[in-house]
Design a protein around this motif. Structure first.
Motif, PDB file in Angstrom:
ATOM      1  N   THR A  56      27.894   4.243 -37.040  1.00  0.00           N
ATOM      2  CA  THR A  56      27.288   5.074 -36.006  1.00  0.00           C
ATOM      3  C   THR A  56      26.024   5.698 -36.578  1.00  0.00           C
ATOM      4  N   SER A  57      25.133   6.119 -35.683  1.00  0.00           N
ATOM      5  CA  SER A  57      23.910   6.770 -36.151  1.00  0.00           C
ATOM      6  C   SER A  57      23.514   7.892 -35.201  1.00  0.00           C
ATOM      7  N   SER A  58      22.719   8.797 -35.738  1.00  0.00           N
ATOM      8  CA  SER A  58      22.185   9.906 -34.970  1.00  0.00           C
ATOM      9  C   SER A  58      20.929  10.391 -35.668  1.00  0.00           C
TER      10      SER A  58
ATOM     11  N   ARG B 120      17.250  10.947 -39.871  1.00  0.00           N
ATOM     12  CA  ARG B 120      18.246  10.037 -39.295  1.00  0.00           C
ATOM     13  C   ARG B 120      19.477   9.989 -40.197  1.00  0.00           C
ATOM     14  N   PHE B 121      20.639   9.817 -39.565  1.00  0.00           N
ATOM     15  CA  PHE B 121      21.906   9.670 -40.270  1.00  0.00           C
ATOM     16  C   PHE B 121      22.560   8.379 -39.821  1.00  0.00           C
ATOM     17  N   THR B 122      23.092   7.623 -40.752  1.00  0.00           N
ATOM     18  CA  THR B 122      23.901   6.454 -40.425  1.00  0.00           C
ATOM     19  C   THR B 122      25.222   6.591 -41.168  1.00  0.00           C
TER      20      THR B 122
ATOM     21  N   LEU C   3      33.404  11.922 -41.074  1.00  0.00           N
ATOM     22  CA  LEU C   3      32.086  11.958 -41.712  1.00  0.00           C
ATOM     23  C   LEU C   3      31.036  12.551 -40.774  1.00  0.00           C
ATOM     24  N   GLN C   4      31.128  12.241 -39.495  1.00  0.00           N
ATOM     25  CA  GLN C   4      30.210  12.837 -38.521  1.00  0.00           C
ATOM     26  C   GLN C   4      30.366  14.353 -38.517  1.00  0.00           C
ATOM     27  N   ALA C   5      31.601  14.834 -38.537  1.00  0.00           N
ATOM     28  CA  ALA C   5      31.857  16.283 -38.531  1.00  0.00           C
ATOM     29  C   ALA C   5      31.315  16.937 -39.800  1.00  0.00           C
ATOM     30  N   VAL C   6      31.441  16.266 -40.940  1.00  0.00           N
ATOM     31  CA  VAL C   6      30.914  16.808 -42.195  1.00  0.00           C
ATOM     32  C   VAL C   6      29.398  16.942 -42.107  1.00  0.00           C
ATOM     33  N   VAL C   7      28.733  15.905 -41.618  1.00  0.00           N
ATOM     34  CA  VAL C   7      27.271  15.949 -41.480  1.00  0.00           C
ATOM     35  C   VAL C   7      26.868  17.082 -40.541  1.00  0.00           C
ATOM     36  N   GLU C   8      27.520  17.171 -39.389  1.00  0.00           N
ATOM     37  CA  GLU C   8      27.177  18.203 -38.406  1.00  0.00           C
ATOM     38  C   GLU C   8      27.373  19.607 -38.958  1.00  0.00           C
ATOM     39  N   SER C   9      28.490  19.854 -39.626  1.00  0.00           N
ATOM     40  CA  SER C   9      28.753  21.206 -40.115  1.00  0.00           C
ATOM     41  C   SER C   9      27.774  21.602 -41.216  1.00  0.00           C
ATOM     42  N   HIS C  10      27.454  20.677 -42.107  1.00  0.00           N
ATOM     43  CA  HIS C  10      26.508  21.000 -43.175  1.00  0.00           C
ATOM     44  C   HIS C  10      25.089  21.134 -42.645  1.00  0.00           C
ATOM     45  N   LEU C  11      24.741  20.313 -41.667  1.00  0.00           N
ATOM     46  CA  LEU C  11      23.415  20.431 -41.059  1.00  0.00           C
ATOM     47  C   LEU C  11      23.291  21.768 -40.334  1.00  0.00           C
ATOM     48  N   GLN C  12      24.354  22.196 -39.688  1.00  0.00           N
ATOM     49  CA  GLN C  12      24.325  23.490 -39.000  1.00  0.00           C
ATOM     50  C   GLN C  12      24.022  24.613 -39.995  1.00  0.00           C
ATOM     51  N   LEU C  13      24.631  24.560 -41.157  1.00  0.00           N
ATOM     52  CA  LEU C  13      24.373  25.579 -42.173  1.00  0.00           C
ATOM     53  C   LEU C  13      22.910  25.558 -42.622  1.00  0.00           C
TER      54      LEU C  13
ATOM     55  N   ASP D 113      24.191  13.518 -31.293  1.00  0.00           N
ATOM     56  CA  ASP D 113      24.489  12.452 -30.340  1.00  0.00           C
ATOM     57  C   ASP D 113      24.695  11.152 -31.126  1.00  0.00           C
ATOM     58  N   TRP D 114      25.940  10.900 -31.544  1.00  0.00           N
ATOM     59  CA  TRP D 114      26.259   9.719 -32.351  1.00  0.00           C
ATOM     60  C   TRP D 114      26.349   8.493 -31.466  1.00  0.00           C
ATOM     61  N   GLN D 115      25.698   7.436 -31.874  1.00  0.00           N
ATOM     62  CA  GLN D 115      25.692   6.187 -31.121  1.00  0.00           C
ATOM     63  C   GLN D 115      26.251   5.067 -32.002  1.00  0.00           C
ATOM     64  N   PRO D 116      27.045   4.168 -31.414  1.00  0.00           N
ATOM     65  CA  PRO D 116      27.533   3.035 -32.200  1.00  0.00           C
ATOM     66  C   PRO D 116      26.388   2.105 -32.575  1.00  0.00           C
ATOM     67  N   VAL D 117      26.502   1.488 -33.735  1.00  0.00           N
ATOM     68  CA  VAL D 117      25.502   0.533 -34.207  1.00  0.00           C
ATOM     69  C   VAL D 117      26.204  -0.800 -34.391  1.00  0.00           C
ATOM     70  N   ALA D 118      25.641  -1.846 -33.823  1.00  0.00           N
ATOM     71  CA  ALA D 118      26.221  -3.177 -34.013  1.00  0.00           C
ATOM     72  C   ALA D 118      26.073  -3.564 -35.464  1.00  0.00           C
ATOM     73  N   GLY D 119      27.137  -4.025 -36.072  1.00  0.00           N
ATOM     74  CA  GLY D 119      27.042  -4.360 -37.478  1.00  0.00           C
ATOM     75  C   GLY D 119      27.881  -5.513 -37.793  1.00  0.00           C
TER      76      GLY D 119
END
Length: 102
Positions: free
Chosen positions: A5-7, A62-64, A76-86, A96-102
């Motif tokens: 996923t990416s955002s 960007r985050f992937t 992992l999304q929650a970890v990124v969001e909480s640390h970014l909030q700080l 807004d996490w979006q799926p990435v074809a892989g």
């Protein structure tokens, strides 16, 4: 099964946030980073969760997330969001996490 996923956050401070996030995570987990890119490995060798890739330029950060399964991706999304909030002191840390074809 790898879940990708990416955002992104539109900000002129992307490189600063990348540096701060990577330095913070590096205190506990393996992290490699430069001025514009970073990779943080989450989990334990016997139970890896996945990795978060960071990419910053003059306009955004960007985050992937590359996770072992859906539950790990959400974690992992929650970890990124909480640390970014700080870092940003933002009221709404949700990305807004979006799926990435892989």
């Amino acid at each position: 099964m790898t879940v990708i996923t990416s955002s992104q956050v539109n900000t002129e401070l992307g490189k600063q946030y990348l540096f701060k996030l990577c330095k913070h995570f590096a205190r506990k987990i393996p992290v490699e980073f430069s001025e514009t890119e970073g990779v943080a490995q989450f989990g334990q060798p016997e139970r890896p969760l996945g990795q978060v890739e960071f990419n910053a330029d003059a306009e955004r950060l960007r985050f992937t997330v590359r996770a072992t399964d859906e539950a790990a991706a959400r974690q992992l999304q929650a970890v990124v969001e909480s640390h970014l909030q700080l870092m940003r002191k933002a009221e709404n840390p949700a990305l807004d996490w979006q799926p990435v074809a892989g």
